[in-house]
Design a protein around this motif. Structure first.
Motif, PDB file in Angstrom:
ATOM      1  N   PHE A  52       0.843  -1.176   0.000  1.00 44.56           N
ATOM      2  CA  PHE A  52       0.000   0.000   0.000  1.00 44.56           C
ATOM      3  C   PHE A  52       0.893   1.246   0.000  1.00 44.56           C
ATOM      4  O   PHE A  52       2.083   1.180   0.268  1.00 44.56           O
ATOM      5  N   ASP A  53       0.290   2.369  -0.266  1.00 43.74           N
ATOM      6  CA  ASP A  53       1.053   3.620  -0.181  1.00 43.74           C
ATOM      7  C   ASP A  53       0.414   4.560   0.831  1.00 43.74           C
ATOM      8  O   ASP A  53       0.543   5.755   0.754  1.00 43.74           O
ATOM      9  N   GLU A  54      -0.318   3.971   1.789  1.00 40.46           N
ATOM     10  CA  GLU A  54      -1.018   4.786   2.765  1.00 40.46           C
ATOM     11  C   GLU A  54      -0.400   4.612   4.148  1.00 40.46           C
ATOM     12  O   GLU A  54       0.332   3.676   4.410  1.00 40.46           O
ATOM     13  N   GLN A  55      -0.734   5.542   5.034  1.00 39.93           N
ATOM     14  CA  GLN A  55      -0.203   5.538   6.382  1.00 39.93           C
ATOM     15  C   GLN A  55      -0.819   4.413   7.201  1.00 39.93           C
ATOM     16  O   GLN A  55      -1.973   4.053   6.997  1.00 39.93           O
ATOM     17  N   PRO A  56      -0.067   3.866   8.167  1.00 41.25           N
ATOM     18  CA  PRO A  56      -0.667   2.903   9.090  1.00 41.25           C
ATOM     19  C   PRO A  56      -1.705   3.577   9.981  1.00 41.25           C
ATOM     20  O   PRO A  56      -1.743   4.794  10.102  1.00 41.25           O
ATOM     21  N   ASN A  57      -2.514   2.749  10.608  1.00 41.02           N
ATOM     22  CA  ASN A  57      -3.560   3.249  11.491  1.00 41.02           C
ATOM     23  C   ASN A  57      -2.938   4.113  12.587  1.00 41.02           C
ATOM     24  O   ASN A  57      -2.111   3.638  13.364  1.00 41.02           O
ATOM     25  N   PRO A  58      -3.322   5.390  12.679  1.00 47.04           N
ATOM     26  CA  PRO A  58      -2.696   6.268  13.678  1.00 47.04           C
ATOM     27  C   PRO A  58      -2.951   5.814  15.105  1.00 47.04           C
ATOM     28  O   PRO A  58      -2.149   6.105  16.000  1.00 47.04           O
ATOM     29  N   ASP A  59      -4.055   5.084  15.348  1.00 47.91           N
ATOM     30  CA  ASP A  59      -4.296   4.570  16.695  1.00 47.91           C
ATOM     31  C   ASP A  59      -3.213   3.580  17.097  1.00 47.91           C
ATOM     32  O   ASP A  59      -2.751   3.580  18.251  1.00 47.91           O
ATOM     33  N   HIS A  60      -2.802   2.734  16.155  1.00 50.25           N
ATOM     34  CA  HIS A  60      -1.767   1.749  16.452  1.00 50.25           C
ATOM     35  C   HIS A  60      -0.417   2.428  16.652  1.00 50.25           C
ATOM     36  O   HIS A  60       0.353   2.042  17.529  1.00 50.25           O
ATOM     37  N   VAL A  61      -0.119   3.415  15.841  1.00 47.93           N
ATOM     38  CA  VAL A  61       1.152   4.137  15.984  1.00 47.93           C
ATOM     39  C   VAL A  61       1.220   4.825  17.336  1.00 47.93           C
ATOM     40  O   VAL A  61       2.286   4.975  17.932  1.00 47.93           O
ATOM     41  N   GLY A  62       0.066   5.220  17.862  1.00 46.84           N
ATOM     42  CA  GLY A  62       0.035   5.932  19.135  1.00 46.84           C
ATOM     43  C   GLY A  62       0.073   5.049  20.361  1.00 46.84           C
ATOM     44  O   GLY A  62       0.066   5.559  21.488  1.00 46.84           O
ATOM     45  N   TYR A  63       0.095   3.720  20.186  1.00 53.73           N
ATOM     46  CA  TYR A  63       0.173   2.835  21.351  1.00 53.73           C
ATOM     47  C   TYR A  63       1.461   3.096  22.139  1.00 53.73           C
ATOM     48  O   TYR A  63       2.485   3.525  21.588  1.00 53.73           O
ATOM     49  N   GLY A 296      -0.243  -6.102  14.239  1.00 52.52           N
ATOM     50  CA  GLY A 296      -0.009  -5.244  13.091  1.00 52.52           C
ATOM     51  C   GLY A 296       1.470  -4.906  13.017  1.00 52.52           C
ATOM     52  O   GLY A 296       2.233  -5.192  13.943  1.00 52.52           O
ATOM     53  N   ILE A 297       1.872  -4.291  11.929  1.00 49.87           N
ATOM     54  CA  ILE A 297       3.278  -3.955  11.762  1.00 49.87           C
ATOM     55  C   ILE A 297       3.395  -2.721  10.887  1.00 49.87           C
ATOM     56  O   ILE A 297       2.612  -2.536   9.950  1.00 49.87           O
ATOM     57  N   TYR A 298       4.320  -1.853  11.241  1.00 46.22           N
ATOM     58  CA  TYR A 298       4.630  -0.714  10.390  1.00 46.22           C
ATOM     59  C   TYR A 298       6.115  -0.401  10.519  1.00 46.22           C
ATOM     60  O   TYR A 298       6.812  -0.950  11.373  1.00 46.22           O
ATOM     61  N   TYR A 299       6.604   0.496   9.657  1.00 45.62           N
ATOM     62  CA  TYR A 299       8.035   0.740   9.552  1.00 45.62           C
ATOM     63  C   TYR A 299       8.334   2.223   9.731  1.00 45.62           C
ATOM     64  O   TYR A 299       7.575   3.080   9.267  1.00 45.62           O
ATOM     65  N   THR A 300       9.435   2.491  10.423  1.00 48.86           N
ATOM     66  CA  THR A 300       9.917   3.858  10.584  1.00 48.86           C
ATOM     67  C   THR A 300      11.405   3.888  10.278  1.00 48.86           C
ATOM     68  O   THR A 300      12.060   2.841  10.218  1.00 48.86           O
TER      69      THR A 300
END
Length: 530
Positions: A52-63, A296-300
């Motif tokens: 995808f080219d969209e942002q991860p769920n901001p709720d998950h990023v804010g955990y 879930g998983i995201y990258y920084t």
């Protein structure tokens, strides 16, 4: 079953979720749903399966971000948190309350009686005998089965442990006896069988060395630490068991010592990184656990100091990242990135960050150690990725391999292969780095015939010759060789399993009637560093 045995059945996430539904948790690696608001600029893909080219769920990023150390006191797996992949692996394997090793793992030792190798007709009959001993554990019931796996120590006892003992005592007698004690450290000693076989051999064959032996076990599992004490202390008072993670070790051992890590580093936690194909910049993976326990998983961009240190060390050693060579050209990279449906991140790579932590611990707290390490150099049936692990469990008497890392904490073994040639380079480079020393303690300044109070050896290292052998480390200040000249320890070498045992093992003791020798023929995907 055995980690080396065939992984008998593919793992379906849906099947596992159904099979283990009594646990109340899903085993799927469900990823955070993308936010629907689209931005004009490109975004880092956080999904390992679909791009995808969209942002991860901001709720998950804010955990809240946690580490494995933060979770040690928890009695249930956490929710609504995020963490690095290494913390997830470490928590899954070693959490005292629900981790795989403290609660699930059972090391194969069906009988105190060693296998009579001379009575076995051939390798097939030998495997039947191993299977018969496995059967003595009984069958699995419903739900996760007993997590049983064997090691060469248990399978070939006492001869495997005797081979390790010969290696250690030959080095000790050559370099240190009678001036220094024989000091041994072992991490992750399992059932204590290796320690028992080593000490029994020293007591019977080298009593003069045994009298000066100090055997120290560092064990992260409280259950196994208690088992080791019960098994060893009554027979060998020279044993000391410390219930602690080696990564929390804070004592300095100034004496020459041998450090054993046998079938341990495969379970050391790794981090996951992926490279941005546009810039070739690495990104660290952060996994999330939502309120339902789904992953879930995201990258920084890389911000973790340990990941940064590993990547810097890899660059200094000239170990290239696993990227297509064509993408090193900016023109080819631009062409690739303009192709339709081209992924914007590389295949996941698992990097041994906790192994680097161990090497730093050895350099800092065991400055005069000699490392003997053995583990898997390759593995079948790994999950997708570079240097990826095997993730498996046992269910109804069958070993079940999985296709994802993100599985229910505590029920699955997670173990990695090791590139031994790269490990050797990392190890020698780490040992060559200076250590910030505090004020010397009484232990550090103890008198020894092998110590010297003369000026620093490095100051006169080139007096007789400017040549320093490439297979030798730089000499330690305050420690001279038997000749008094500043000659450093020889550097470590990599051996196959068979090469090491052909040097140190009593091979006739494990030879079958057919002439086959399972101690040489098995474990072909294992190597030694010594």
């Amino acid at each position: 079953m055995s980690r080396l045995g065939s992984l008998l059945r593919p793992c379906s996430r849906r099947q596992l979720a159904k099979q283990f539904q009594t646990t109340g948790r899903t085993f799927s690696s469900t990823h955070a749903k993308p936010a629907r608001k689209h931005s004009g600029r490109d975004k880092i893909n956080y999904n390992p399966d679909v791009f995808f080219d969209e942002q991860p769920n901001p709720d998950h990023v804010g955990y809240a971000r946690v580490t494995a150390n933060d979770l040690e006191s928890r009695t249930e797996p956490p929710t609504r948190v995020k963490m690095l992949v290494r913390d997830f692996i470490e928590d899954s394997l070693y959490n005292p309350h629900y981790g795989y090793f403290p609660q699930q793992a059972t090391i194969f030792t069906a009988s105190d009686t060693a296998i009579d190798f001379a009575a076995q007709r051939d390798a097939n009959q030998f495997q039947d005998e191993v299977g018969r001993r496995y059967a003595s554990y009984g069958g699995d019931g419903d739900g996760p089965g007993r997590q049983i796996w064997h090691t060469p120590t248990e399978l070939f006892k006492p001869y495997y442990g005797q081979a390790i003992a010969r290696c250690l005592v030959s080095e000790y007698l050559l370099k240190y006896f009678p001036y220094e004690d024989l000091v041994i450290y072992e991490i992750g000693a399992g059932n204590g069988t290796l320690a028992l076989d080593i000490l029994d051999y020293l007591r019977d064959e080298y009593p003069e060395a045994y009298e000066r032996t100090h055997y120290n076990i560092v064990e992260i599992s409280g259950r196994l630490a208690q088992l080791q004490e019960e098994k060893l202390l009554s027979r060998h008072p020279c044993v000391k068991v410390t219930h602690k993670s080696i990564f929390h070790w804070d004592q300095r051992e100034p004496s020459p010592c041998f450090f054993l890590a046998m079938e341990v580093i495969d379970n050391f936690a790794h981090d996951m990184i992926r490279y941005d194909y546009r810039t070739l910049e690495p990104h660290q993976a952060l996994m999330t656990i939502d309120g339902n326990g789904d992953f879930g998983i995201y990258y920084t961009r890389v911000t973790d100091p340990l990941i940064s240190s590993f990547l810097s060390l890899r660059r200094r050693l000239g170990h290239p990242p696993p990227l297509p060579s064509l993408l090193k050209s900016p023109a080819m990279r631009s062409l690739y990135n303009n192709l339709p449906f081209s992924p914007n991140l590389s295949t996941p790579e698992y990097i041994p960050t906790r192994l680097l932590s161990l090497l730093r611990t050895l350099r800092t707290h065991f400055p005069r150690h000699r490392l003997l390490l053995s583990d898997f150099s390759s593995l079948p049936d790994t999950i997708p990725g570079v240097n990826a692990p095997v993730v498996q469990t046992r269910y109804r008497n069958t070993t079940v391999p999985c296709t994802t890392l993100f599985v229910q904490q505590g029920y699955f073994d997670i173990f990695f292969p090791t590139n031994f040639e790269r490990l050797r380079d990392m190890y020698e480079h780490t040992l060559s780095q200076p250590v910030a020393s505090a004020s010397p303690t009484a232990e550090d300044t103890r008198l020894s015939p092998l110590a010297t109070s003369a000026s620093a050896l490095s100051a006169g290292a080139g007096f007789f010759s400017s040549y320093h052998p490439s297979n030798r480390r730089s000499p330690l200040d305050g420690v001279s060789s038997a000749s008094g000249l500043p000659v450093g320890e020889r550097k470590s070498s990599v051996f196959t399993h068979a090469e090491f045992l052909e040097t140190y093992a009593d091979l006739p003791k494990t030879r079958l009637r057919s002439g086959e020798n399972p101690m040489l023929d098995f474990y072909k995907n294992v190597k030694f560093l010594f």
